[in-house]
Design a protein around this motif. Structure first.
Motif, short mmCIF file in Angstrom:
data_model
loop_
_atom_site.label_atom_id
_atom_site.label_comp_id
_atom_site.label_asym_id
_atom_site.label_seq_id
_atom_site.Cartn_x
_atom_site.Cartn_y
_atom_site.Cartn_z
N THR A 6 10.60 -3.85 7.87
CA THR A 6 10.46 -2.50 7.65
C THR A 6 9.36 -2.03 8.66
OG1 THR A 6 10.94 -2.53 5.35
CG2 THR A 6 9.92 -0.59 6.08
N GLY A 7 8.37 -2.70 8.40
CA GLY A 7 7.24 -2.50 9.52
C GLY A 7 7.71 -2.41 11.08
N TYR A 8 8.24 -3.36 11.29
CA TYR A 8 8.77 -3.50 12.78
C TYR A 8 9.73 -2.46 13.30
CZ TYR A 8 6.20 -7.91 13.34
OH TYR A 8 5.10 -8.97 13.27
N MET A 9 10.46 -2.12 12.15
CA MET A 9 11.64 -1.28 12.54
C MET A 9 10.72 0.25 12.64
SD MET A 9 14.56 -2.08 9.93
CE MET A 9 15.44 -0.55 10.36
N THR A 10 9.82 0.36 11.85
CA THR A 10 9.02 1.71 12.01
C THR A 10 8.31 1.81 13.20
OG1 THR A 10 8.85 1.75 9.32
CG2 THR A 10 7.44 3.26 10.74
N LEU A 11 7.73 0.66 13.79
CA LEU A 11 6.93 0.45 14.79
C LEU A 11 7.66 0.94 16.02
CD1 LEU A 11 4.62 -0.25 16.57
CD2 LEU A 11 5.00 -2.53 16.49
N ILE A 12 8.98 0.30 16.18
CA ILE A 12 10.00 0.54 17.46
C ILE A 12 10.82 1.82 17.29
CG2 ILE A 12 11.85 -0.21 18.22
CD1 ILE A 12 11.16 -3.10 17.49
N GLY A 13 10.90 2.20 15.95
CA GLY A 13 11.68 3.36 16.03
C GLY A 13 10.72 4.78 16.01
N TYR A 94 -0.23 -7.78 4.89
CA TYR A 94 -0.32 -6.43 4.43
C TYR A 94 -0.68 -5.18 5.62
CZ TYR A 94 -0.97 -8.88 0.12
OH TYR A 94 -0.73 -9.86 -0.93
N TRP A 95 -0.32 -5.62 6.81
CA TRP A 95 -0.53 -4.79 7.75
C TRP A 95 0.39 -3.23 7.79
CZ3 TRP A 95 3.20 -2.84 11.33
CH2 TRP A 95 4.41 -3.61 11.52
N TYR A 96 1.47 -3.38 7.30
CA TYR A 96 2.45 -2.36 7.12
C TYR A 96 1.78 -1.31 6.35
CZ TYR A 96 6.33 0.69 6.56
OH TYR A 96 7.38 1.86 6.65
N TYR A 97 1.02 -1.66 5.42
CA TYR A 97 0.44 -0.42 4.47
C TYR A 97 -0.71 0.33 5.19
CZ TYR A 97 2.36 -3.12 0.41
OH TYR A 97 3.20 -3.39 -0.64
N SER A 98 -1.52 -0.42 6.06
CA SER A 98 -2.47 0.15 6.93
C SER A 98 -1.79 1.01 7.99
CB SER A 98 -3.35 -0.82 7.40
OG SER A 98 -4.22 -0.29 8.56
N PHE A 99 -0.77 0.32 8.75
CA PHE A 99 0.00 1.23 9.85
C PHE A 99 0.55 2.38 9.28
CE2 PHE A 99 3.77 1.60 12.46
CZ PHE A 99 3.18 1.99 13.49
N LEU A 100 1.15 2.30 7.96
CA LEU A 100 1.95 3.43 7.55
C LEU A 100 1.22 4.71 7.15
CD1 LEU A 100 4.58 4.60 6.40
CD2 LEU A 100 4.07 3.40 4.02
N VAL A 101 -0.09 4.24 6.62
CA VAL A 101 -1.17 5.33 6.35
C VAL A 101 -1.72 6.07 7.67
CG1 VAL A 101 -3.62 5.91 5.47
CG2 VAL A 101 -1.86 4.42 4.07
N LEU A 102 -1.76 5.15 8.82
CA LEU A 102 -2.33 5.96 9.93
C LEU A 102 -1.25 6.78 10.54
CD1 LEU A 102 -3.97 2.63 11.42
CD2 LEU A 102 -5.06 4.79 10.77
N ILE A 103 -0.04 6.28 10.60
CA ILE A 103 1.12 7.44 11.03
C ILE A 103 1.50 8.46 10.27
CG2 ILE A 103 1.91 5.30 12.38
CD1 ILE A 103 4.22 5.30 10.34
N VAL A 104 1.18 8.48 8.94
CA VAL A 104 1.31 9.89 8.33
C VAL A 104 0.05 10.46 8.06
CG1 VAL A 104 3.29 8.46 6.77
CG2 VAL A 104 0.97 8.73 5.90
N SER A 105 -0.87 10.25 8.66
CA SER A 105 -2.36 10.94 8.66
C SER A 105 -2.05 12.35 9.28
CB SER A 105 -3.18 10.48 9.53
OG SER A 105 -3.57 9.08 9.05
N PHE A 106 -2.76 13.30 8.88
CA PHE A 106 -2.62 14.65 9.13
C PHE A 106 -2.38 15.14 10.51
CE2 PHE A 106 -4.89 19.07 9.57
CZ PHE A 106 -3.57 19.74 9.41
N SER A 107 -3.37 14.54 11.25
CA SER A 107 -3.24 14.72 13.01
C SER A 107 -2.34 14.00 13.89
CB SER A 107 -4.74 14.84 13.51
OG SER A 107 -5.46 15.64 12.76
N PHE A 108 -1.75 12.93 12.96
CA PHE A 108 -1.27 11.80 14.11
C PHE A 108 -0.15 12.43 14.76
CE2 PHE A 108 2.51 9.14 14.49
CZ PHE A 108 2.00 8.08 15.38
N TYR A 109 0.76 13.17 14.32
CA TYR A 109 1.88 13.79 15.12
C TYR A 109 1.49 14.74 16.24
CZ TYR A 109 6.41 16.24 16.19
OH TYR A 109 7.29 16.68 16.88
N SER A 110 0.60 15.44 15.80
CA SER A 110 0.07 16.39 16.91
C SER A 110 -0.54 15.80 17.93
CB SER A 110 -1.15 17.40 16.29
OG SER A 110 -0.57 18.06 15.21
N TYR A 111 -1.27 14.74 17.80
CA TYR A 111 -1.89 14.08 19.08
C TYR A 111 -0.88 12.76 19.59
CZ TYR A 111 -6.27 16.48 18.15
OH TYR A 111 -7.22 17.35 18.11
#
Length: 324
Positions: A6-13, A94-111
């Motif tokens: 799931t993590g790698y699919m999220t990263l690439i997608g 457990y890297w995907y948990y950290s990565f997921l939180v970083l990409i759903v952060s408030f400013s992630f999409y804007s920047y």
């Protein structure tokens, strides 16, 4: 195995989704400006900008062998991949948990779509944190980040300060003190920092004279302080209440506190959100690091899932309810 796939699919997608977006100044604002720069460089224009000149030479170099869409994809790789590397290095399976939180952060999409140069610079800073044992690699990443966007000198300066003094209790007190100080004398700090020799764009953020694309909000931003306090509370709770001790975590938290306290002091500036992001990009790490490094709670996996859900819901509500 499920988390890894799931993590790698999220990263690439996610990288392809953001990197291959259509060029639009209407929806992505600054993207149109970067596109015009890139097209001019591809036609042989010289670099004339004196601000963040390394980024412009990087853009000109890229224009010789790739299209504008390829360049924007490359920028999003620079933006997203360091977040994966950081998560993978420090949290292993457990890297995907950290990565997921970083990409759903408030400013992630804007920047990742609008302020792409600033976003890439912060990710280069995060990349530098991946090499605590190699000061040369860290230095190269930090210098490159600052050359991409000068505002990164603030978190870099905060990092250097933590090398000399790294007690989170002191920085927590300083963060709290910044709120009443800003309430009483905030305009003084806006005037002070805008006259200290910052480049024109940075001074424009402070004085409201920058040619920016976002709505101008002035006044004391209690909503932003409320959002910022999540990471502050998490740091206090894990260190003071739970007794979590990790020198590297102290450093990350202290960088966040220093940068966020600076933003609080200039919070009345019309575009102070630009300064807030210099701490917000670390918020996910501050919140997730202790619970991914050490089982601090009963039903630990369930607690992690609750934290991620609440974090995402807050971002969702901020985007589609509060600011809509």
């Amino acid at each position: 195995m499920f988390l890894q796939i799931t993590g790698y699919m999220t990263l690439i997608g996610l990288t392809l989704y953001l990197g291959l977006r259509p060029v639009s100044g209407r929806y992505f604002v600054d993207m149109a400006t970067y596109y015009n720069y890139f097209q001019n460089y591809s036609l042989g224009a010289h670099v004339t900008s004196s601000k963040d000149v390394v980024f412009h030479y990087f853009m000109k170099f890229s224009s010789h062998f790739m299209t504008a869409h390829g360049f924007f994809l490359l920028m999003d790789i620079i933006y997203i991949y360091p977040l994966y590397l950081f998560s993978k290095k420090y949290f292993k399976q457990y890297w995907y948990y950290s990565f997921l939180v970083l990409i759903v952060s408030f400013s992630f999409y804007s920047y990742g779509t609008n302020g792409i140069r600033n976003g890439a610079a912060t990710s280069l800073f995060v990349l530098g944190l991946c090499f605590p044992e190699n000061k040369i690699k860290t230095g190269i990443c930090f210098i490159t980040a600052a050359l991409f966007h000068k505002s990164l000198t603030l978190p870099i300066g905060a990092y250097l300060l933590t090398l000399m003094y790294n007690n989170p209790k002191t920085y927590l007190i300083a963060w709290l003190a910044a709120i009443p100080v800003s309430l009483v004398a905030g305009s003084v700090f806006v005037s002070l920092f805008s006259s200290l020799g910052f480049d024109d764009r940075l001074a424009g953020y402070l004085t409201g004279q920058g040619n920016l694309d976002v709505p101008v909000y002035t006044g004391f931003r209690w909503d932003f302080i409320f959002y910022s306090s999540f990471a502050v509370f998490a740091g206090w709770y894990f260190i003071i209440k739970k007794g979590f001790h990790d020198t590297f975590y102290f450093k990350i938290l202290n960088i966040y506190l220093i940068c966020n306290a600076f933003w609080i002091l200039v919070i009345r500036a019309p575009f102070s959100n630009r300064f807030a992001y210099l701490s917000w990009f670390l918020m996910g790490i501050v919140i997730m690091y202790p619970i991914l490094k050490q089982p601090l709670f009963k039903n630990h996996q369930l607690f992690i899932s609750k934290i991620i859900t609440v974090y995402f819901l807050f971002t969702f509500l901020m985007y589609f309810v509060y600011y809509n």
